[in-house]
Design a protein around this motif. Structure first.
Motif, PDB file in Angstrom:
ATOM      1  N   ILE A   1       9.513  17.934  -2.053  1.00  0.00           N
ATOM      2  CA  ILE A   1       8.426  18.504  -2.627  1.00  0.00           C
ATOM      3  C   ILE A   1       6.961  17.632  -2.753  1.00  0.00           C
ATOM      4  CG2 ILE A   1       9.418  19.987  -4.660  1.00  0.00           C
ATOM      5  CD1 ILE A   1       8.939  17.573  -6.693  1.00  0.00           C
ATOM      6  N   ALA A   2       7.289  16.246  -2.298  1.00  0.00           N
ATOM      7  CA  ALA A   2       6.612  15.138  -1.887  1.00  0.00           C
ATOM      8  C   ALA A   2       6.861  14.115  -1.226  1.00  0.00           C
ATOM      9  CB  ALA A   2       5.936  14.505  -3.430  1.00  0.00           C
ATOM     10  N   ARG A   3       6.154  13.471  -0.379  1.00  0.00           N
ATOM     11  CA  ARG A   3       6.522  12.188   0.509  1.00  0.00           C
ATOM     12  C   ARG A   3       5.514  11.180   0.268  1.00  0.00           C
ATOM     13  NH1 ARG A   3       8.305  13.190   6.598  1.00  0.00           N
ATOM     14  NH2 ARG A   3       9.643  14.983   5.334  1.00  0.00           N
ATOM     15  N   PHE A   4       5.947  10.075   0.322  1.00  0.00           N
ATOM     16  CA  PHE A   4       5.259   8.763   0.498  1.00  0.00           C
ATOM     17  C   PHE A   4       5.249   7.920   1.681  1.00  0.00           C
ATOM     18  CE2 PHE A   4       4.688  10.148  -3.986  1.00  0.00           C
ATOM     19  CZ  PHE A   4       3.326   9.927  -4.391  1.00  0.00           C
ATOM     20  N   LEU A   5       4.570   7.065   1.988  1.00  0.00           N
ATOM     21  CA  LEU A   5       4.629   6.087   2.805  1.00  0.00           C
ATOM     22  C   LEU A   5       4.617   4.836   2.034  1.00  0.00           C
ATOM     23  CD1 LEU A   5       3.643   7.270   6.397  1.00  0.00           C
ATOM     24  CD2 LEU A   5       5.877   7.177   5.582  1.00  0.00           C
ATOM     25  N   LYS A   6       5.502   3.724   2.339  1.00  0.00           N
ATOM     26  CA  LYS A   6       5.158   2.492   1.326  1.00  0.00           C
ATOM     27  C   LYS A   6       5.282   1.527   2.190  1.00  0.00           C
ATOM     28  CE  LYS A   6       7.956  -0.389  -1.623  1.00  0.00           C
ATOM     29  NZ  LYS A   6       9.345  -0.285  -2.519  1.00  0.00           N
ATOM     30  N   LEU A   7       4.212   0.754   2.203  1.00  0.00           N
ATOM     31  CA  LEU A   7       4.025  -0.378   3.271  1.00  0.00           C
ATOM     32  C   LEU A   7       4.504  -1.781   2.571  1.00  0.00           C
ATOM     33  CD1 LEU A   7       2.820  -1.788   5.909  1.00  0.00           C
ATOM     34  CD2 LEU A   7       0.895  -2.099   4.741  1.00  0.00           C
TER      35      LEU A   7
ATOM     36  N   ALA B   1       0.861  -1.218   0.113  1.00  0.00           N
ATOM     37  CA  ALA B   1      -0.020  -0.026  -0.067  1.00  0.00           C
ATOM     38  C   ALA B   1       0.715   1.220   0.051  1.00  0.00           C
ATOM     39  CB  ALA B   1      -1.007  -0.077   1.253  1.00  0.00           C
ATOM     40  N   TYR B   2       0.267   2.352  -0.557  1.00  0.00           N
ATOM     41  CA  TYR B   2       1.178   3.558  -0.514  1.00  0.00           C
ATOM     42  C   TYR B   2       0.327   4.602  -0.020  1.00  0.00           C
ATOM     43  CZ  TYR B   2       4.625   1.537  -3.714  1.00  0.00           C
ATOM     44  OH  TYR B   2       5.545   0.806  -4.224  1.00  0.00           O
ATOM     45  N   GLY B   3       0.741   5.734   0.893  1.00  0.00           N
ATOM     46  CA  GLY B   3       0.077   6.809   1.266  1.00  0.00           C
ATOM     47  C   GLY B   3       0.709   7.946   0.966  1.00  0.00           C
ATOM     48  N   PHE B   4       0.042   9.164   0.516  1.00  0.00           N
ATOM     49  CA  PHE B   4       0.446  10.374  -0.042  1.00  0.00           C
ATOM     50  C   PHE B   4       0.330  11.401   1.013  1.00  0.00           C
ATOM     51  CE2 PHE B   4       0.131  14.312  -2.582  1.00  0.00           C
ATOM     52  CZ  PHE B   4       1.491  14.467  -3.067  1.00  0.00           C
ATOM     53  N   LEU B   5       1.588  11.785   1.721  1.00  0.00           N
ATOM     54  CA  LEU B   5       1.457  12.705   2.923  1.00  0.00           C
ATOM     55  C   LEU B   5       1.137  13.996   2.519  1.00  0.00           C
ATOM     56  CD1 LEU B   5       2.666  10.297   3.973  1.00  0.00           C
ATOM     57  CD2 LEU B   5       4.383  11.877   5.363  1.00  0.00           C
ATOM     58  N   PRO B   6       0.458  14.895   3.432  1.00  0.00           N
ATOM     59  CA  PRO B   6       0.124  16.387   3.236  1.00  0.00           C
ATOM     60  C   PRO B   6       1.340  17.251   2.911  1.00  0.00           C
ATOM     61  CG  PRO B   6      -0.246  15.904   5.759  1.00  0.00           C
ATOM     62  CD  PRO B   6      -0.096  14.461   4.595  1.00  0.00           C
ATOM     63  N   LYS B   7       1.009  18.362   2.519  1.00  0.00           N
ATOM     64  CA  LYS B   7       2.314  19.215   2.295  1.00  0.00           C
ATOM     65  C   LYS B   7       2.998  19.757   3.621  1.00  0.00           C
ATOM     66  CE  LYS B   7       2.568  19.305  -2.058  1.00  0.00           C
ATOM     67  NZ  LYS B   7       2.429  20.839  -2.795  1.00  0.00           N
TER      68      LYS B   7
ATOM     69  N   TYR C   1       8.466  -3.649   6.361  1.00  0.00           N
ATOM     70  CA  TYR C   1       8.824  -2.440   7.244  1.00  0.00           C
ATOM     71  C   TYR C   1       7.892  -1.611   6.314  1.00  0.00           C
ATOM     72  CZ  TYR C   1      11.636  -2.324   2.883  1.00  0.00           C
ATOM     73  OH  TYR C   1      12.070  -2.431   1.572  1.00  0.00           O
ATOM     74  N   ILE C   2       7.830  -0.150   6.845  1.00  0.00           N
ATOM     75  CA  ILE C   2       7.258   1.082   6.270  1.00  0.00           C
ATOM     76  C   ILE C   2       8.473   1.868   5.557  1.00  0.00           C
ATOM     77  CG2 ILE C   2       5.631   2.737   6.590  1.00  0.00           C
ATOM     78  CD1 ILE C   2       4.111   1.257   8.498  1.00  0.00           C
ATOM     79  N   GLU C   3       8.528   2.314   4.620  1.00  0.00           N
ATOM     80  CA  GLU C   3       9.608   3.121   3.871  1.00  0.00           C
ATOM     81  C   GLU C   3       8.806   4.547   3.726  1.00  0.00           C
ATOM     82  OE1 GLU C   3      12.721   3.202   0.367  1.00  0.00           O
ATOM     83  OE2 GLU C   3      11.098   1.690   0.402  1.00  0.00           O
ATOM     84  N   SER C   4       9.670   5.462   4.020  1.00  0.00           N
ATOM     85  CA  SER C   4       9.187   6.745   3.648  1.00  0.00           C
ATOM     86  C   SER C   4      10.290   7.247   2.703  1.00  0.00           C
ATOM     87  CB  SER C   4       9.982   7.633   4.920  1.00  0.00           C
ATOM     88  OG  SER C   4       9.706   9.275   4.507  1.00  0.00           O
TER      89      SER C   4
END
Length: 422
Positions: free
Chosen positions: A285-291, A269-275, A295-298
Motif C-alpha cells: 500500500i506504500a513504498r519509501f526510499l530511505k537514504l 532523507a526519505y522519499g514517498f513513491l507514487p502509487k 545505501y538506499i533502502e526500499s
C-alpha cells in the motif's frame, strides 16, 4: 524506475537507474547531473512525465532535465533553465493537475510560479522569511508555505496574495504545512512551547484555531509528513531517524497511530513513491526510499490479505499520469482536481512511463524583452556610427582644404621673405 539523491561532494545529484530492489549500494558507478554551479537543495519529478526532472540549486537557478531511458552517462546540459531568484533555491514542487507549472521558494524570501515550457515567471509573492515548507493544494488553487517566522501562509498564486496566515506552533524549530487531499483540511507539523513535536489539523474554512492537536514525542528532528490522499493515511518520519509512524485520519479529524516501521539505521532523507510503483499483487500500500550513509533502502508497507485477488478497498483510484489542465488553462483561472485511474493490473497504460522529452517553446518573456531592447540599442548604435562616419568624412575634407590653404599661405610667405632679403 528512477530515483535521485545528493552526491557525496554535496554539489550534484546522482541517479541509480537499475531495477527497484530492497537495497541499493552507493558504491556503484552512477551517472551524475553536473549542470549546476552550486549544491542542489531540492528536486521534483514531473508528475505527468517520469523522464523529466526539476532541480533547484544554491546557484539561484532551476533546471529542467530530460532523463534518457538508457541513462548511462552524466548529464551536463539541461533542457530548460529558469532564472529570477536572487538567492539559493530552497524548495520546488510541480503543480498536481496542470502540466508544466512549477512553484519555488528561495532564501530571497519569495514564492515564484513558473510556466516551465515558456520559461516565464508568472507570479512572485514576498513571503517575508526563510522558507521551511512548500505544498500545493490538490486542486492547485492555493500554495502553502512555512517559514522561520513560525507562520504558515496560504497563498493564492495567481492573485499574488497571501490569503491566510497561521501561527501554528510556538516552538522555534522548523515546521511544515500540507493539504490533506480533498478533505478540506490541512496539517501542520512543528514543536510546542515545551519542545514537544506535535501535529495540528486545520479546517481550511476556519483557521482561527486547530480542529485537533496530536502530541508525537520529544525528539529533536523536524517532522516530515507524507499524506496518502487515497487512503487517508499519514506517514511521519524525520531526518536522522530510522522510524516511520503510520497514522489514520479519523472522522473526528484527529490522527490515530496505527503502527510503525523501526530501524536502528538513521535515514538522511526519505522519499514517498507514487502509487504506480506499488506491487498491488502483494498488497503493497506504500513504498519509501530511505537514504543512509552507505545505501538506499526500499521500505515496503504491506497489508496482509489471505486472497491474492486485487483488493478494491486497499487500492482506490489514484492520481493519473495525465494532466487535467494545460499551463495556459490554469494561468487563465481554471482549476481541476487531478485525473484518477485504477491501479488494477492491465486497466491502464501509463502515459508517464513513456519517454517524452520536454523543450522550451521559445525565448522566455524576460529573454525576449532583453533581445528586443538589445536589438533596438544595436540599431541606435549603428545609426550613431554611420552619422559619425559621415561627420568624419566631412571633417577629413575640411582638413584637406585647410592644409591646402596652409600650404598656399606658406608658399606666399616664403616668396615674400625672399623678396625682402634682396
Amino acid at each position: 524506475f528512477f530515483f535521485f539523491f545528493q552526491a557525496e561532494d554535496g554539489i550534484r545529484d546522482a541517479q541509480e537507474s537499475r531495477g527497484l530492489g530492497d537495497v541499493y549500494k552507493r558504491q556503484v558507478q552512477i551517472p551524475l547531473i553536473r549542470g549546476h554551479a552550486g549544491p542542489i537543495h531540492d528536486l521534483d519529478f514531473n508528475p505527468f512525465n517520469d523522464y523529466v526532472l526539476a532541480t533547484g540549486s544554491e546557484d539561484t537557478t532551476i533546471k529542467i532535465w530530460n532523463i534518457p531511458e538508457e541513462y548511462t552517462q552524466d548529464l551536463n546540459e539541461p533542457a530548460i533553465t529558469l532564472t529570477g531568484h536572487q538567492k539559493k533555491i530552497g524548495l520546488i514542487q510541480f503543480h498536481p493537475s496542470a502540466e508544466n507549472v512549477l512553484a519555488s521558494v528561495s532564501y530571497d524570501e519569495t514564492l515564484r510560479i513558473w510556466d516551465v515550457v515558456k520559461q516565464e515567471q508568472r507570479s512572485q509573492i514576498n513571503i517575508k522569511e526563510t522558507p521551511y515548507g512548500l505544498d500545493w493544494s490538490l486542486d492547485g488553487k492555493l500554495v502553502a508555505t512555512a517559514s522561520r517566522d513560525k507562520v504558515c501562509k496560504l497563498i493564492d498564486p495567481r492573485a499574488n496574495q497571501i490569503v491566510h496566515s497561521i501561527s501554528a506552533h510556538e516552538g522555534p524549530k522548523s515546521q511544515k504545512f500540507i493539504f490533506l487531499g480533498t478533505t478540506g483540511y490541512g496539517l501542520s507539523c512543528g514543536f510546542s512551547k515545551t519542545f514537544e513535536r506535535e501535529l495540528k489539523v486545520w479546517d481550511l474554512n476556519k483557521l482561527d484555531t486547530p480542529v485537533s492537536v496530536t502530541s508525537v514525542d520529544s525528539a529533536a528532528g523536524a517532522l516530515l509528513p507524507f499524506f496518502d490522499e487515497d487512503t487517508g493515511c499519514l506517514y511521519l518520519t524525520s531526518k536522522g531517524e530510522g522510524l516511520i509512524r503510520f497514522y489514520e485520519l479519523t472522522d473526528e479529524k484527529k490522527f490515530h497511530l496505527n503502527g510503525d516501521y523501526r530501524s536502528n539505521v538513521p535515514g538522511r532523507a526519505y522519499g514517498f513513491l507514487p502509487k504506480t510503483s506499488l506491487d498491488v499483487s502483494k498488497h503493497e500500500i506504500a513504498r519509501f526510499l530511505k537514504l543512509t550513509d552507505n545505501y538506499i533502502e526500499s521500505i515496503r508497507i504491506i497489508c496482509p490479505r489471505k486472497s491474492d485477488d486485487f483488493q478494491e478497498d486497499l487500492f482506490p483510484e489514484a492520481r493519473s499520469e495525465e494532466p487535467a489542465l494545460t499551463a495556459d488553462e490554469w494561468f487563465s483561472g481554471r482549476d481541476e482536481l487531478p485525473k484518477r485511474r485504477s491501479l488494477r493490473p492491465g486497466a491502464h497504460t501509463a502515459a508517464g512511463g513513456q519517454v517524452r522529452a520536454i523543450k522550451a517553446s521559445g525565448p522566455s518573456q524576460e529573454l525576449q524583452e532583453r533581445i528586443e531592447k538589445l536589438t533596438a540599442l544595436v540599431g541606435d548604435l549603428e545609426t550613431t556610427v554611420n552619422n559619425l562616419q559621415g561627420q568624419v568624412g566631412e571633417r577629413d575634407q575640411v582638413i584637406q582644404e585647410l592644409r591646402a590653404q596652409i600650404q598656399q599661405l606658406q608658399t606666399e610667405n616664403d616668396t615674400l621673405k625672399a623678396q625682402g632679403s634682396q
